[in-house]
Design an enzyme around this catalytic site. Structure first.
Site, PDB file in Angstrom:
ATOM      1  N   SER A 140       0.827  -1.210   0.000  1.00  0.00           N
ATOM      2  CA  SER A 140       0.000   0.000   0.000  1.00  0.00           C
ATOM      3  C   SER A 140       0.856   1.252   0.000  1.00  0.00           C
ATOM      4  CB  SER A 140      -0.933  -0.005   1.209  1.00  0.00           C
ATOM      5  OG  SER A 140      -0.180  -0.078   2.389  1.00  0.00           O
ATOM      6  N   ASN A 158      -3.745   6.511  -1.276  1.00  0.00           N
ATOM      7  CA  ASN A 158      -3.419   6.545   0.157  1.00  0.00           C
ATOM      8  C   ASN A 158      -2.789   7.874   0.573  1.00  0.00           C
ATOM      9  OD1 ASN A 158      -4.498   4.107   0.783  1.00  0.00           O
ATOM     10  ND2 ASN A 158      -2.577   2.968   0.701  1.00  0.00           N
ATOM     11  N   HIS A 160      -1.779  -2.150  -6.937  1.00  0.00           N
ATOM     12  CA  HIS A 160      -2.402  -1.847  -5.650  1.00  0.00           C
ATOM     13  C   HIS A 160      -3.920  -1.868  -5.770  1.00  0.00           C
ATOM     14  CE1 HIS A 160      -3.064   1.161  -2.146  1.00  0.00           C
ATOM     15  NE2 HIS A 160      -3.097  -0.071  -1.713  1.00  0.00           N
ATOM     16  N   GLU A 175      -4.101   0.757  -8.788  1.00  0.00           N
ATOM     17  CA  GLU A 175      -2.961   1.628  -9.090  1.00  0.00           C
ATOM     18  C   GLU A 175      -1.826   0.749  -9.611  1.00  0.00           C
ATOM     19  OE1 GLU A 175      -3.251   5.258  -5.826  1.00  0.00           O
ATOM     20  OE2 GLU A 175      -2.441   3.360  -5.150  1.00  0.00           O
TER      21      GLU A 175
HETATM   22  N1  3HC Z   1     -16.193  -8.547  -0.595  1.00  0.00           N
HETATM   23  C1  3HC Z   1     -16.917  -8.650  -1.722  1.00  0.00           C
HETATM   24  N2  3HC Z   1     -18.009  -7.940  -1.971  1.00  0.00           N
HETATM   25  C2  3HC Z   1     -18.416  -7.088  -1.021  1.00  0.00           C
HETATM   26  C3  3HC Z   1     -17.733  -6.909   0.190  1.00  0.00           C
HETATM   27  C4  3HC Z   1     -16.572  -7.695   0.386  1.00  0.00           C
HETATM   28  N3  3HC Z   1     -15.843  -7.601   1.501  1.00  0.00           N
HETATM   29  N4  3HC Z   1     -18.378  -5.984   0.921  1.00  0.00           N
HETATM   30  C5  3HC Z   1     -19.438  -5.576   0.203  1.00  0.00           C
HETATM   31  N5  3HC Z   1     -19.445  -6.243  -0.973  1.00  0.00           N
HETATM   32  C6  3HC Z   1     -20.379  -6.060  -2.064  1.00  0.00           C
HETATM   33  C7  3HC Z   1     -21.767  -6.503  -1.654  1.00  0.00           C
HETATM   34  O1  3HC Z   1     -21.961  -7.896  -1.861  1.00  0.00           O
HETATM   35  C8  3HC Z   1     -22.628  -5.665  -2.580  1.00  0.00           C
HETATM   36  O2  3HC Z   1     -22.649  -6.256  -3.858  1.00  0.00           O
HETATM   37  P1  3HC Z   1     -23.957  -6.263  -4.757  1.00  0.00           P
HETATM   38  O3  3HC Z   1     -24.242  -4.836  -5.072  1.00  0.00           O
HETATM   39  O4  3HC Z   1     -23.572  -7.099  -5.945  1.00  0.00           O
HETATM   40  O5  3HC Z   1     -25.020  -6.884  -3.906  1.00  0.00           O
HETATM   41  C9  3HC Z   1     -21.838  -4.344  -2.709  1.00  0.00           C
HETATM   42  O6  3HC Z   1     -20.504  -4.671  -2.355  1.00  0.00           O
HETATM   43  C10 3HC Z   1     -22.351  -3.293  -1.794  1.00  0.00           C
HETATM   44  O7  3HC Z   1     -22.319  -3.802  -0.487  1.00  0.00           O
HETATM   45  P2  3HC Z   1     -23.389  -3.489   0.632  1.00  0.00           P
HETATM   46  O8  3HC Z   1     -24.726  -3.211  -0.001  1.00  0.00           O
HETATM   47  O9  3HC Z   1     -23.320  -4.542   1.689  1.00  0.00           O
HETATM   48  O10 3HC Z   1     -22.827  -2.206   1.372  1.00  0.00           O
HETATM   49  P3  3HC Z   1     -22.529  -0.773   0.821  1.00  0.00           P
HETATM   50  O11 3HC Z   1     -23.407  -0.367  -0.289  1.00  0.00           O
HETATM   51  O12 3HC Z   1     -22.484   0.039   2.061  1.00  0.00           O
HETATM   52  O13 3HC Z   1     -21.063  -0.876   0.222  1.00  0.00           O
HETATM   53  C11 3HC Z   1     -18.719  -0.746   0.436  1.00  0.00           C
HETATM   54  C12 3HC Z   1     -19.997  -1.365   0.961  1.00  0.00           C
HETATM   55  C13 3HC Z   1     -18.513  -1.190  -1.029  1.00  0.00           C
HETATM   56  C14 3HC Z   1     -17.589  -1.265   1.293  1.00  0.00           C
HETATM   57  C15 3HC Z   1     -18.859   0.827   0.495  1.00  0.00           C
HETATM   58  O14 3HC Z   1     -19.223   1.224   1.786  1.00  0.00           O
HETATM   59  C16 3HC Z   1     -17.600   1.554   0.107  1.00  0.00           C
HETATM   60  O15 3HC Z   1     -17.297   1.724  -1.063  1.00  0.00           O
HETATM   61  N6  3HC Z   1     -16.830   2.022   1.118  1.00  0.00           N
HETATM   62  C17 3HC Z   1     -15.548   2.699   0.900  1.00  0.00           C
HETATM   63  C18 3HC Z   1     -14.483   1.654   0.656  1.00  0.00           C
HETATM   64  C19 3HC Z   1     -13.131   2.276   0.419  1.00  0.00           C
HETATM   65  O16 3HC Z   1     -12.912   3.488   0.444  1.00  0.00           O
HETATM   66  N7  3HC Z   1     -12.142   1.401   0.190  1.00  0.00           N
HETATM   67  C20 3HC Z   1     -10.771   1.806   0.021  1.00  0.00           C
HETATM   68  C21 3HC Z   1     -10.048   1.651   1.329  1.00  0.00           C
HETATM   69  S1  3HC Z   1      -8.358   2.125   1.190  1.00  0.00           S
HETATM   70  C22 3HC Z   1      -7.578   0.758   0.620  1.00  0.00           C
HETATM   71  O17 3HC Z   1      -8.143  -0.301   0.441  1.00  0.00           O
HETATM   72  C23 3HC Z   1      -6.126   0.920   0.357  1.00  0.00           C
HETATM   73  C24 3HC Z   1      -5.295   0.159   1.360  1.00  0.00           C
HETATM   74  O18 3HC Z   1      -3.939   0.198   0.923  1.00  0.00           O
HETATM   75  C25 3HC Z   1      -5.380   0.728   2.751  1.00  0.00           C
END
Ligand code: 3HC
Length: 279
Positions: A116, A187, A137, A149
């Protein structure tokens, strides 16, 4: 393709799920069988959810799981077309793993690290495959997030970058290209924003719920920054701040003391049952 994914945590298993869902033979590797099994169980749970929602047919679900092979044997990387490393963020451990893979894999194999924020050049330095190693990434949850990325190390060849960008498109995602720099693009922007939210909370400027609500409704973020910190992991957020601070030598990236305290208290977010919220 034959894809070898090293590391079966949240990111490794999410990445393996993506490749398996696109029909690629995917090996899930970790050093202990229970780590591999835990990662596989995460995928099974997601596949079941998709099946229940009617997003996958029974045949598609079975085909996806059949594309996954579990292993604790590094030799399985022989014959891989692409190796993706998604183990914990420790430079020497990553270097050691790539050093071993260097000797096992064929001379056309692409090597990618899901780091990351660590330096791609330092991870690749001195390896025979230096020109074929790049950052790839993914974002959590990997099966959902559209971005990957693609990061160029000092010696990464144009061909490797082009091939990795093609792989990203072929698994339904969008590549953005980036030179190596602490935190890359997302990030570097996202984690200091979360750190500022933690600072606002620590100073008593606003409550946890109001900070999160403000960014959900005022900036259209799907999750508030404190909720997102719990989702990413408080230890990971703090670690990325440290890496950005060390890399830039800029004191503005100092992790909030509240993050330090939470890590010390074991409040690591969702994975430990408590962070800014309780789970
Ligand atoms: N694995 C697979 N699919 C998942 C999942 C998981 N862990 N969590 C949720 N999903 C899927 C669900 O099955 C659903 O799919 P569908 O539309 O086909 O039914 C879809 O995602 C939406 O899920 P939910 O309806 O349960 O929940 P939300 O609409 O609240 O979405 C979320 C959940 C996609 C996590 C949304 O809240 C989101 O986009 N959050 C921000 C995530 C973010 O910013 N991520 C980046 C983090 S930084 C990073 O990763 C970098 C690292 O280096 C730190």
């Amino acid at each position: 393709m034959k894809v070898f994914v090293a590391g079966c945590g949240t990111m490794g298993s999410g990445i393996a799920q993506v490749f398996a869902s696109f029909g690629h033979e995917t090996i899930m590797f970790d050093r202990e069988a229970d780590l591999v099994d835990r990662g596989y169980a995460l995928i099974e749970k997601q596949v079941r959810r998709q099946l229940d929602k009617g997003r996958l047919t029974q045949e598609e679900a079975e085909a996806l799981l059949a594309n996954l092979k579990r292993s604790t044997d590094l030799d399985e990387a022989k014959g891989a077309d692409l190796v993706i490393e998604a183990i914990f963020e420790d430079l020497e451990t990553k270097r050691d793993l790539f050093g071993k893979l260097d000797k096992l894999c064929h001379p056309d194999c692409l090597f990618a690290t899901n780091t990351s924020s660590l330096s791609i050049s330092k991870i690749a330095q001195g390896q025979d495959h230096e020109s074929r190693l790049a950052g790839m990434h993914f974002f959590n949850p990997a099966p959902v997030m559209k971005l990957v990325e693609v990061i160029r190390g000092a010696k990464t060849s144009d061909t490797a970058i082009d091939r990795i960008a093609d792989v990203v498109r072929a698994i339904g995602k969008e590549p953005v290209l980036c030179q190596e720099s602490p935190g890359f693009i997302v990030n570097r922007l996202l984690i200091p924003m979360i750190n500022e939210a933690v600072d606002l909370l620590a100073r008593g400027v606003a409550s946890r719920d109001d900070i999160d609500q403000a960014m959900r409704l005022g900036a259209n973020h799907p999750m508030g920054p404190l909720q997102l910190a719990d989702f990413i992991g408080i230890d990971i957020v703090r670690n990325i701040m440290e890496i950005i601070q060390e890399g830039t030598k800029d004191p503005k990236y100092q992790p909030s003391p509240l993050l330090d305290r939470m890590v010390k208290d074991g409040k690591l977010g969702r994975k430990s049952g408590e962070g800014f919220y309780k789970y």
